[in-house]
Design a protein around this motif. Structure first.
Motif, PDB file in Angstrom:
ATOM      1  N   GLU A  14     -20.340   1.993 -63.756  1.00 47.63           N
ATOM      2  CA  GLU A  14     -19.629   2.312 -64.894  1.00 47.63           C
ATOM      3  C   GLU A  14     -19.224   3.371 -65.920  1.00 47.63           C
ATOM      4  OE1 GLU A  14     -17.957  -0.929 -66.107  1.00 47.63           O
ATOM      5  OE2 GLU A  14     -19.360  -1.855 -64.247  1.00 47.63           O
ATOM      6  N   SER A  15     -19.477   4.557 -66.142  1.00 44.75           N
ATOM      7  CA  SER A  15     -19.569   5.582 -67.089  1.00 44.75           C
ATOM      8  C   SER A  15     -18.518   6.355 -66.404  1.00 44.75           C
ATOM      9  CB  SER A  15     -20.881   6.965 -66.290  1.00 44.75           C
ATOM     10  OG  SER A  15     -21.936   6.199 -66.848  1.00 44.75           O
ATOM     11  N   GLU A  16     -18.287   6.999 -67.112  1.00 48.78           N
ATOM     12  CA  GLU A  16     -16.909   7.995 -67.437  1.00 48.78           C
ATOM     13  C   GLU A  16     -16.465   8.978 -67.752  1.00 48.78           C
ATOM     14  OE1 GLU A  16     -13.473   6.206 -69.645  1.00 48.78           O
ATOM     15  OE2 GLU A  16     -13.287   4.058 -67.703  1.00 48.78           O
ATOM     16  N   HIS A  78      -7.320  15.529 -64.227  1.00 54.43           N
ATOM     17  CA  HIS A  78      -6.401  14.481 -65.153  1.00 54.43           C
ATOM     18  C   HIS A  78      -6.265  13.499 -65.471  1.00 54.43           C
ATOM     19  CE1 HIS A  78      -4.341  18.442 -66.407  1.00 54.43           C
ATOM     20  NE2 HIS A  78      -4.851  18.797 -65.260  1.00 54.43           N
ATOM     21  N   TYR A  79      -6.612  12.527 -64.332  1.00 54.58           N
ATOM     22  CA  TYR A  79      -6.227  10.329 -64.757  1.00 54.58           C
ATOM     23  C   TYR A  79      -7.675  10.228 -63.564  1.00 54.58           C
ATOM     24  CZ  TYR A  79      -1.624  12.433 -64.969  1.00 54.58           C
ATOM     25  OH  TYR A  79      -0.162  13.304 -65.084  1.00 54.58           O
ATOM     26  N   GLN A  80      -8.077  11.011 -63.643  1.00 53.32           N
ATOM     27  CA  GLN A  80      -9.899  10.118 -62.993  1.00 53.32           C
ATOM     28  C   GLN A  80     -10.200  10.273 -63.623  1.00 53.32           C
ATOM     29  OE1 GLN A  80      -8.220  13.149 -61.662  1.00 53.32           O
ATOM     30  NE2 GLN A  80      -7.345  12.595 -59.779  1.00 53.32           N
ATOM     31  N   ARG A  81     -11.320   9.380 -63.829  1.00 47.84           N
ATOM     32  CA  ARG A  81     -12.439   9.712 -64.726  1.00 47.84           C
ATOM     33  C   ARG A  81     -14.303   8.660 -64.547  1.00 47.84           C
ATOM     34  NH1 ARG A  81     -10.006  12.310 -66.710  1.00 47.84           N
ATOM     35  NH2 ARG A  81      -8.702  11.909 -68.780  1.00 47.84           N
ATOM     36  N   THR A  82     -13.557   7.864 -62.797  1.00 40.39           N
ATOM     37  CA  THR A  82     -15.701   7.086 -63.337  1.00 40.39           C
ATOM     38  C   THR A  82     -15.240   8.289 -61.341  1.00 40.39           C
ATOM     39  OG1 THR A  82     -13.859   5.760 -60.815  1.00 40.39           O
ATOM     40  CG2 THR A  82     -14.794   5.125 -62.454  1.00 40.39           C
ATOM     41  N   ALA A  89     -10.699  12.898 -54.773  1.00 41.73           N
ATOM     42  CA  ALA A  89      -9.739  13.068 -55.697  1.00 41.73           C
ATOM     43  C   ALA A  89     -10.352  14.754 -54.995  1.00 41.73           C
ATOM     44  CB  ALA A  89     -10.134  13.794 -57.196  1.00 41.73           C
ATOM     45  N   TYR A  90     -11.775  15.002 -55.516  1.00 42.07           N
ATOM     46  CA  TYR A  90     -12.585  16.311 -54.595  1.00 42.07           C
ATOM     47  C   TYR A  90     -12.302  16.806 -52.680  1.00 42.07           C
ATOM     48  CZ  TYR A  90     -15.532  19.561 -53.345  1.00 42.07           C
ATOM     49  OH  TYR A  90     -15.747  20.833 -53.038  1.00 42.07           O
ATOM     50  N   LEU A  91     -12.546  15.266 -52.585  1.00 43.54           N
ATOM     51  CA  LEU A  91     -12.733  15.288 -51.381  1.00 43.54           C
ATOM     52  C   LEU A  91     -10.976  15.937 -50.454  1.00 43.54           C
ATOM     53  CD1 LEU A  91     -15.244  12.947 -50.650  1.00 43.54           C
ATOM     54  CD2 LEU A  91     -15.512  14.528 -50.085  1.00 43.54           C
ATOM     55  N   PHE A  92     -10.290  15.151 -51.233  1.00 43.93           N
ATOM     56  CA  PHE A  92      -8.508  15.026 -51.282  1.00 43.93           C
ATOM     57  C   PHE A  92      -8.040  15.999 -51.737  1.00 43.93           C
ATOM     58  CE2 PHE A  92     -10.078  10.690 -49.416  1.00 43.93           C
ATOM     59  CZ  PHE A  92      -9.113  10.910 -48.219  1.00 43.93           C
ATOM     60  N   ARG A  93      -8.768  17.171 -52.858  1.00 44.16           N
ATOM     61  CA  ARG A  93      -8.116  18.217 -53.092  1.00 44.16           C
ATOM     62  C   ARG A  93      -6.955  17.446 -54.062  1.00 44.16           C
ATOM     63  NH1 ARG A  93     -11.160  21.683 -50.353  1.00 44.16           N
ATOM     64  NH2 ARG A  93     -11.097  22.309 -47.959  1.00 44.16           N
ATOM     65  N   GLU A  94      -7.181  16.889 -54.472  1.00 46.96           N
ATOM     66  CA  GLU A  94      -6.335  16.743 -55.943  1.00 46.96           C
ATOM     67  C   GLU A  94      -6.872  16.683 -57.229  1.00 46.96           C
ATOM     68  OE1 GLU A  94      -6.588  12.341 -55.207  1.00 46.96           O
ATOM     69  OE2 GLU A  94      -4.836  12.656 -53.648  1.00 46.96           O
ATOM     70  N   LEU A  95      -7.785  17.790 -57.730  1.00 44.70           N
ATOM     71  CA  LEU A  95      -8.260  18.416 -58.479  1.00 44.70           C
ATOM     72  C   LEU A  95      -8.218  19.179 -59.280  1.00 44.70           C
ATOM     73  CD1 LEU A  95     -11.976  17.177 -58.649  1.00 44.70           C
ATOM     74  CD2 LEU A  95     -10.341  16.304 -59.300  1.00 44.70           C
TER      75      LEU A  95
END
Length: 100
Positions: A14-16, A78-82, A89-95
């Motif tokens: 639940e945390s963001e 920018h968009y990921q919160r959980t 996103a880290y694993l797919f190099r989207e950060l």
């Protein structure tokens, strides 16, 4: 890889992710070979022992100089919160790298 995340709570589902100014808990996420090994929550960042590889922040205008001084990579979600979304996103190099 050990990631540091400023979070608004200590619940893994639940945390963001929040601004460093609004952090309630510092969360470390250990990732090895594409899998989450361990997630820990800390009320104070000084409780964290060991080397942290990267800090994940919500935007380019976060106060990150202390992390840079500690030789940590600064990545922006920018968009990921959980936690799940950030890890994916880290694993797919989207950060993104911090834009100074």
């Amino acid at each position: 890889m050990l990631l540091l995340l400023p979070m608004n709570g200590d619940d893994t589902q639940e945390s963001e992710l929040v601004s460093i100014h609004d952090v309630s808990f510092w969360t470390t996420v250990e990732i090895d070979e594409g899998r989450v090994i361990e997630i820990n929550f800390y009320k104070d960042r000084s409780e964290i022992e060991g080397f942290l590889d990267a800090v994940i922040v919500v935007g380019n205008y976060e106060p990150v100089m202390d992390f840079i001084d500690e030789q940590m990579m600064v990545l922006v979600a920018h968009y990921q919160r959980t936690i799940d979304d950030i890890v994916e996103a880290y694993l797919f190099r989207e950060l993104h790298d911090l834009a100074l």
